[in-house]
Design an enzyme around this catalytic site. Structure first.
Site, PDB file in Angstrom:
ATOM      1  N   LEU A 144       4.278 -33.389  -3.864  1.00 30.47           N
ATOM      2  CA  LEU A 144       5.403 -32.446  -3.967  1.00 30.47           C
ATOM      3  C   LEU A 144       5.125 -31.164  -3.192  1.00 30.47           C
ATOM      4  CD1 LEU A 144       6.131 -32.951  -7.756  1.00 30.47           C
ATOM      5  CD2 LEU A 144       7.505 -33.771  -5.847  1.00 30.47           C
TER       6      LEU A 144
ATOM      7  N   THR B 260      -6.299 -32.788  -1.564  1.00 29.00           N
ATOM      8  CA  THR B 260      -6.147 -33.426  -2.868  1.00 29.00           C
ATOM      9  C   THR B 260      -6.978 -34.706  -2.922  1.00 29.00           C
ATOM     10  OG1 THR B 260      -4.531 -34.064  -4.543  1.00 29.00           O
ATOM     11  CG2 THR B 260      -3.908 -34.519  -2.263  1.00 29.00           C
TER      12      THR B 260
ATOM     13  N   LYS C 273     -11.406 -33.609  -2.559  1.00 25.73           N
ATOM     14  CA  LYS C 273     -11.661 -32.248  -3.049  1.00 25.73           C
ATOM     15  C   LYS C 273     -13.136 -31.854  -3.051  1.00 25.73           C
ATOM     16  CE  LYS C 273      -7.639 -31.316  -5.907  1.00 25.73           C
ATOM     17  NZ  LYS C 273      -7.151 -30.869  -7.209  1.00 25.73           N
TER      18      LYS C 273
ATOM     19  N   ASP D  15      -7.024 -24.177  -8.235  1.00 28.23           N
ATOM     20  CA  ASP D  15      -6.703 -24.934  -9.457  1.00 28.23           C
ATOM     21  C   ASP D  15      -6.963 -24.113 -10.718  1.00 28.23           C
ATOM     22  OD1 ASP D  15      -5.807 -27.240  -8.242  1.00 28.23           O
ATOM     23  OD2 ASP D  15      -7.765 -28.217  -8.260  1.00 28.23           O
TER      24      ASP D  15
ATOM     25  N   ALA E 263     -13.132 -35.241 -17.956  1.00 28.83           N
ATOM     26  CA  ALA E 263     -14.315 -34.563 -17.415  1.00 28.83           C
ATOM     27  C   ALA E 263     -14.413 -34.765 -15.905  1.00 28.83           C
ATOM     28  CB  ALA E 263     -15.570 -35.087 -18.124  1.00 28.83           C
TER      29      ALA E 263
ATOM     30  N   ASN F 193     -14.337 -37.312 -23.581  1.00 29.70           N
ATOM     31  CA  ASN F 193     -14.134 -38.143 -22.394  1.00 29.70           C
ATOM     32  C   ASN F 193     -14.477 -39.604 -22.664  1.00 29.70           C
ATOM     33  OD1 ASN F 193     -13.367 -38.105 -19.580  1.00 29.70           O
ATOM     34  ND2 ASN F 193     -15.493 -38.654 -19.104  1.00 29.70           N
TER      35      ASN F 193
HETATM   36  P1  ATR Z   1      -9.102 -35.424 -11.379  1.00 32.30           P
HETATM   37  O1  ATR Z   1      -9.573 -34.932 -10.052  1.00 32.30           O
HETATM   38  O2  ATR Z   1      -7.605 -35.457 -11.503  1.00 32.30           O
HETATM   39  O3  ATR Z   1      -9.739 -34.724 -12.529  1.00 32.30           O
HETATM   40  P2  ATR Z   1     -10.889 -37.659 -11.798  1.00 32.30           P
HETATM   41  O4  ATR Z   1     -12.002 -36.790 -11.328  1.00 32.30           O
HETATM   42  O5  ATR Z   1     -10.786 -39.051 -11.259  1.00 32.30           O
HETATM   43  O6  ATR Z   1      -9.485 -36.983 -11.470  1.00 32.30           O
HETATM   44  O7  ATR Z   1     -10.928 -37.691 -13.417  1.00 32.30           O
HETATM   45  C1  ATR Z   1     -10.127 -38.548 -14.169  1.00 32.30           C
HETATM   46  C2  ATR Z   1     -10.402 -38.331 -15.670  1.00 32.30           C
HETATM   47  O8  ATR Z   1      -9.565 -39.222 -16.419  1.00 32.30           O
HETATM   48  C3  ATR Z   1     -11.828 -38.657 -16.097  1.00 32.30           C
HETATM   49  O9  ATR Z   1     -12.188 -37.829 -17.181  1.00 32.30           O
HETATM   50  C4  ATR Z   1     -11.700 -40.123 -16.568  1.00 32.30           C
HETATM   51  O10 ATR Z   1     -12.685 -40.514 -17.493  1.00 32.30           O
HETATM   52  P3  ATR Z   1     -14.111 -41.147 -17.029  1.00 32.30           P
HETATM   53  O11 ATR Z   1     -15.028 -39.980 -16.775  1.00 32.30           O
HETATM   54  O12 ATR Z   1     -14.524 -42.001 -18.151  1.00 32.30           O
HETATM   55  O13 ATR Z   1     -13.820 -41.942 -15.754  1.00 32.30           O
HETATM   56  C5  ATR Z   1     -10.367 -40.063 -17.250  1.00 32.30           C
HETATM   57  N1  ATR Z   1      -9.738 -41.399 -17.370  1.00 32.30           N
HETATM   58  C6  ATR Z   1      -9.265 -42.163 -16.367  1.00 32.30           C
HETATM   59  N2  ATR Z   1      -8.732 -43.312 -16.862  1.00 32.30           N
HETATM   60  C7  ATR Z   1      -8.884 -43.258 -18.220  1.00 32.30           C
HETATM   61  C8  ATR Z   1      -8.546 -44.143 -19.313  1.00 32.30           C
HETATM   62  N3  ATR Z   1      -7.918 -45.290 -19.079  1.00 32.30           N
HETATM   63  N4  ATR Z   1      -8.852 -43.739 -20.573  1.00 32.30           N
HETATM   64  C9  ATR Z   1      -9.462 -42.551 -20.796  1.00 32.30           C
HETATM   65  N5  ATR Z   1      -9.802 -41.676 -19.810  1.00 32.30           N
HETATM   66  C10 ATR Z   1      -9.534 -42.037 -18.548  1.00 32.30           C
END
Ligand code: ATR
Length: 278
Positions: free
Chosen positions: A21, A67, A71, A107, A132, A155
Site C-alpha cells: 500500500l 520490506t 529488512k 517502525d 518475536a 511466541n
Molecule cells: P515480521 O518481520 O513481520 O515480524 P517475522 O520476522 O517472519 O515477520 O515474524 C513472524 C512472527 O509470527 C514470529 O514470531 C513467528 O513465530 P516463530 O518465531 O515461531 O516463527 C510468528 N508466527 C508465524 N506463523 C505462526 C503461527 N502459525 N502460529 C504462531 N505464530 C506464528
C-alpha cells in the site's frame, strides 16, 4: 546537502510487493502537496538484493522503503545508519545522497504514533507481546523507550522469544518469555496486548484467548490486511480499546516522508488513500 530534485523517484523493495500500500500512500501525499515525485513498487527476490540496489542507484533513486524479506540483510549495504536502525538491527527506510545510502527504522515510531495520538500512557504499564520476529523487535525497543513496567513475550518458538527477551533486557525493559499456547487465561493480567505474529493475515482465529480483558485493556494488532482481524474483533466484543494495524502503517509512512522531504507529511491525505484504497 544535495540539491533537491523536483521530480525524484522513490520506491518500496521487497518480495512479494504487488499488494504493497506504500505507493498509494506516498503518491497521495505528493498529489496533496503538488510535488512531482513518483513512488514505485520494485520486486527484489531474496538473494538478489545487491543487484537490486545497484539498479536503484543507477536510476538515482532518491530514497526507498524496505520490506520483507530484506529488512535485516539491507543493513549490510548501508554507508550510514541512524540510531533507530542500529538499535533495532533492521532497516525500513533509506535515503540516497549521491550514492551514499543511509538507513533508518521508522517502525518503532510508527508503532508508537497511534498510542501517542490517543494519549495512552505506556509508562508503568504491563505489556503482553505476541511474536518475536523483526516487527516485534522494533516494538520492544519502543516500549523500552517509553518506560513500560515489563513485557512478556509469547511466541510459537520459545528460543526466538528468549532471544527477544534478552534484547529487551539490554534496552532496559524487564522481560519474561513463554510459549504462545501457554498464555492460557492470563491476557487479563496485562494493560496492553499486541499481536506481532503473522496469525490473522489469512483470517485465522485469534492466536490467544482474550477472556477476562476489560474496557481498560488496550489491544493492538499490527496486521493491517485484513483490517478487522479475529483478534481485534474479540477484543472489541470485550469492550477493549483497539488500535488497528493500518495506524502503524500510516505512522511509519509519515515518518519516512518527513525523513525524505524534510517537511510535515499530509497525514489526512495519506490516511484517506490508505482507507479508501485510492
Ligand atoms: P515480521 O518481520 O513481520 O515480524 P517475522 O520476522 O517472519 O515477520 O515474524 C513472524 C512472527 O509470527 C514470529 O514470531 C513467528 O513465530 P516463530 O518465531 O515461531 O516463527 C510468528 N508466527 C508465524 N506463523 C505462526 C503461527 N502459525 N502460529 C504462531 N505464530 C506464528
Amino acid at each position: 546537502m544535495i540539491e533537491k530534485n523536483h521530480m525524484a523517484t522513490y520506491a518500496v523493495i521487497g518480495d512479494p510487493i504487488d499488494h504493497s500500500l506504500s505507493p498509494n500512500i506516498h503518491s497521495a501525499a505528493f498529489r496533496e502537496l503538488n510535488l512531482e515525485h513518483s513512488y514505485i513498487a520494485y520486486r527484489i527476490p531474496k538473494g538478489e538484493l545487491e543487484e537490486g540496489i545497484e539498479a536503484l542507484k543507477k536510476i538515482k533513486i532518491a530514497g526507498f522503503n524496505v520490506t520483507i524479506p530484506h529488512k535485516v540483510e539491507m543493513m549490510k549495504f548501508l554507508d550510514k545508519t541512524d540510531e533507530s536502525c542500529s538499535i533495532i538491527g533492521a532497516v525500513n527506510t533509506v535515503t540516497n545522497d549521491n550514492g551514499t545510502l543511509k538507513g533508518y527504522n521508522t517502525d518503532m515510531d510508527g508503532f508508537l504514533d497511534p498510542i501517542k495520538k490517543k494519549e495512552i500512557q505506556i509508562k508503568g504499564r504491563k505489556i503482553l507481546l505476541l511474536g518475536a520476529g523483526g516487527a516485534a523487535r522494533a516494538i520492544v525497543a519502543g516500549f523500552a523507550k517509553e518506560h513500560a513496567a515489563s513485557i512478556t513475550i509469547a511466541n510459537r518458538t520459545l528460543e526466538n522469544a528468549k532471544k527477544l527477551a534478552m534484547f529487551s533486557e539490554q534496552v532496559g525493559l524487564k522481560s519474561k518469555y513463554v510459549k504462545i499456547d501457554e498464555v492460557g487465561g492470563t491476557a487479563k493480567d496485562y494493560d496492553i496486548i499486541v499481536n506481532a505474529t503473522s496469525v490473522g493475515l489469512k483470517n485465522e482465529p485469534s492466536p490467544i484467548s482474550l477472556e477476562g480483558i476489560s474496557s481498560n485493556t488496550i489491544v493492538y494488532d499490527i496486521i493491517y490486511m485484513p483490517m478487522n482481524t479475529d483478534f481485534l474483533k474479540k477484543a472489541k466484543e470485550k469492550g477493549a480499546k483497539i488500535i488497528f494495524g493500518y495506524e502503524m502503517l500510516l505512522g511509519q509512512a509519515v515518518r519516512a516522508f518527513e525523513i525524505w522531504h524534510g517537511m510535515e507529511a499530509p497525514y489526512n491525505a495519506m490516511k484517506r488513500a490508505l482507507l479508501g484504497g485510492v
